[in-house]
Design a protein around this motif. Structure first.
Motif, mmCIF file in Angstrom:
data_model
loop_
_atom_site.group_PDB
_atom_site.id
_atom_site.type_symbol
_atom_site.label_atom_id
_atom_site.label_comp_id
_atom_site.label_asym_id
_atom_site.label_seq_id
_atom_site.Cartn_x
_atom_site.Cartn_y
_atom_site.Cartn_z
ATOM 1 N N SER A 29 0.822 -1.215 0.000
ATOM 2 C CA SER A 29 0.000 0.000 0.000
ATOM 3 C C SER A 29 0.855 1.264 0.000
ATOM 4 O O SER A 29 0.419 2.306 -0.481
ATOM 5 C CB SER A 29 -0.967 0.001 1.186
ATOM 6 N N LEU A 43 -2.050 4.526 0.063
ATOM 7 C CA LEU A 43 -3.169 3.701 0.515
ATOM 8 C C LEU A 43 -2.919 3.129 1.911
ATOM 9 O O LEU A 43 -3.716 2.356 2.412
ATOM 10 C CB LEU A 43 -3.428 2.563 -0.476
ATOM 11 N N THR A 45 -3.105 4.364 4.949
ATOM 12 C CA THR A 45 -4.073 4.605 6.019
ATOM 13 C C THR A 45 -5.288 3.689 5.869
ATOM 14 O O THR A 45 -5.818 3.202 6.871
ATOM 15 C CB THR A 45 -4.514 6.081 6.068
ATOM 16 N N LEU A 46 -5.711 3.423 4.646
ATOM 17 C CA LEU A 46 -6.805 2.483 4.426
ATOM 18 C C LEU A 46 -6.438 1.109 4.974
ATOM 19 O O LEU A 46 -7.213 0.488 5.695
ATOM 20 C CB LEU A 46 -7.142 2.387 2.930
ATOM 21 N N MET A 50 -8.111 -0.992 8.091
ATOM 22 C CA MET A 50 -8.710 -2.297 7.817
ATOM 23 C C MET A 50 -8.040 -3.389 8.652
ATOM 24 O O MET A 50 -8.709 -4.293 9.149
ATOM 25 C CB MET A 50 -8.656 -2.618 6.326
ATOM 26 N N MET A 125 -13.265 4.229 11.636
ATOM 27 C CA MET A 125 -12.150 4.521 10.736
ATOM 28 C C MET A 125 -11.863 6.021 10.682
ATOM 29 O O MET A 125 -10.702 6.427 10.565
ATOM 30 C CB MET A 125 -12.429 3.955 9.345
ATOM 31 N N HIS A 129 -8.359 7.794 11.303
ATOM 32 C CA HIS A 129 -7.756 8.807 10.432
ATOM 33 C C HIS A 129 -7.419 10.079 11.205
ATOM 34 O O HIS A 129 -6.372 10.694 10.981
ATOM 35 C CB HIS A 129 -8.689 9.147 9.251
ATOM 36 N N SER A 163 -9.053 10.851 2.873
ATOM 37 C CA SER A 163 -9.429 10.121 4.087
ATOM 38 C C SER A 163 -10.898 9.745 4.069
ATOM 39 O O SER A 163 -11.272 8.630 4.463
ATOM 40 C CB SER A 163 -9.112 10.958 5.333
ATOM 41 N N LYS A 166 -11.293 6.888 1.593
ATOM 42 C CA LYS A 166 -10.749 5.654 2.161
ATOM 43 C C LYS A 166 -11.657 5.105 3.262
ATOM 44 O O LYS A 166 -11.829 3.891 3.377
ATOM 45 C CB LYS A 166 -9.336 5.884 2.704
ATOM 46 N N ASN A 167 -12.228 5.991 4.078
ATOM 47 C CA ASN A 167 -13.183 5.537 5.106
ATOM 48 C C ASN A 167 -14.360 4.834 4.457
ATOM 49 O O ASN A 167 -14.778 3.762 4.909
ATOM 50 C CB ASN A 167 -13.711 6.720 5.917
ATOM 51 N N GLY A 170 -13.186 1.478 2.986
ATOM 52 C CA GLY A 170 -12.913 0.508 4.049
ATOM 53 C C GLY A 170 -14.174 0.042 4.754
ATOM 54 O O GLY A 170 -14.338 -1.149 5.047
#
Length: 185
Positions: A29, A43, A45-46, A50, A125, A129, A163, A166-167, A170
């Motif tokens: 990632s 990627l 933080t995703l 997870m 999530m 973040h 973010s 990605k939230n 995820g």
């Protein structure tokens, strides 16, 4: 994530395999990145969130610590083809160390059922973040001396939209992954 019987603890071998898988996903990632002036958008933080949601706070935090240790030993696991101490003391340091606490927070909330609802998982999530961004902001502002205004401009603002995306990704992927794993277990 790896199904267990009720009351069964995660054994050493299982933990080792999951940590190795988690750190490999973190390294992959990190290679998907958009270069920005101080800190690239990746990627990671995703994947951190997870892993926290899937592994729980103990194993999720341990995975992030192992990831940082791999990087500190010189393995090229961080964004770009880099490893070593430089990313752990440079502009990315706050974000990297924030991964540990974010996995802890997200995992802790997931263990309390927040991973069973898309809306609650999105919130868990989001808290993860916020932890990562706060750690990154603090390090940029005070650790390397950019000051609050500049740290906000380069260390928070560019990452807000990403973010949120990605939230959402995820929070929708985790229940699907869990259903697949639950069917196998």
């Amino acid at each position: 994530m790896w199904p267990t019987r009720p009351g069964e603890a995660v054994g050493g071998f299982r933990a080792f395999v999951l940590i190795a898988l988690g750190t490999a996903l973190m390294a992959l990632s990190a290679k998907v990145n958009l270069p920005l002036p101080y800190v690239p958008m990746t990627l990671q933080t995703l994947v951190v969130l997870m892993i926290g949601a899937a592994y729980g706070w103990r194993l999720g935090s341990a995975t992030m610590i192992a990831y940082l240790a791999e990087g500190a030993m010189g393995l090229p696991v961080f964004a770009g083809p880099v490893g070593g101490i430089a990313p752990l003391i440079g502009p990315t340091a706050g974000y990297l160390f924030g991964f540990v606490l974010a996995a802890f927070v997200t995992g802790w909330l997931a263990e309390r059922g927040w991973d069973r609802s898309v809306v609650r998982l999105f919130a868990a999530m989001a808290m993860g973040h916020i932890v990562i961004l706060a750690a990154g902001f603090a390090w940029l502002a005070f650790g390397i001396g950019l000051g609050a205004a500049k740290a906000w401009q380069v260390g928070i603002v560019p990452f807000i939209a990403g973010s949120l995306v990605k939230n959402a990704l995820g929070a929708t992927l985790m229940p699907a992954v869990r259903r697949i794993v639950d069917r196998r277990g």
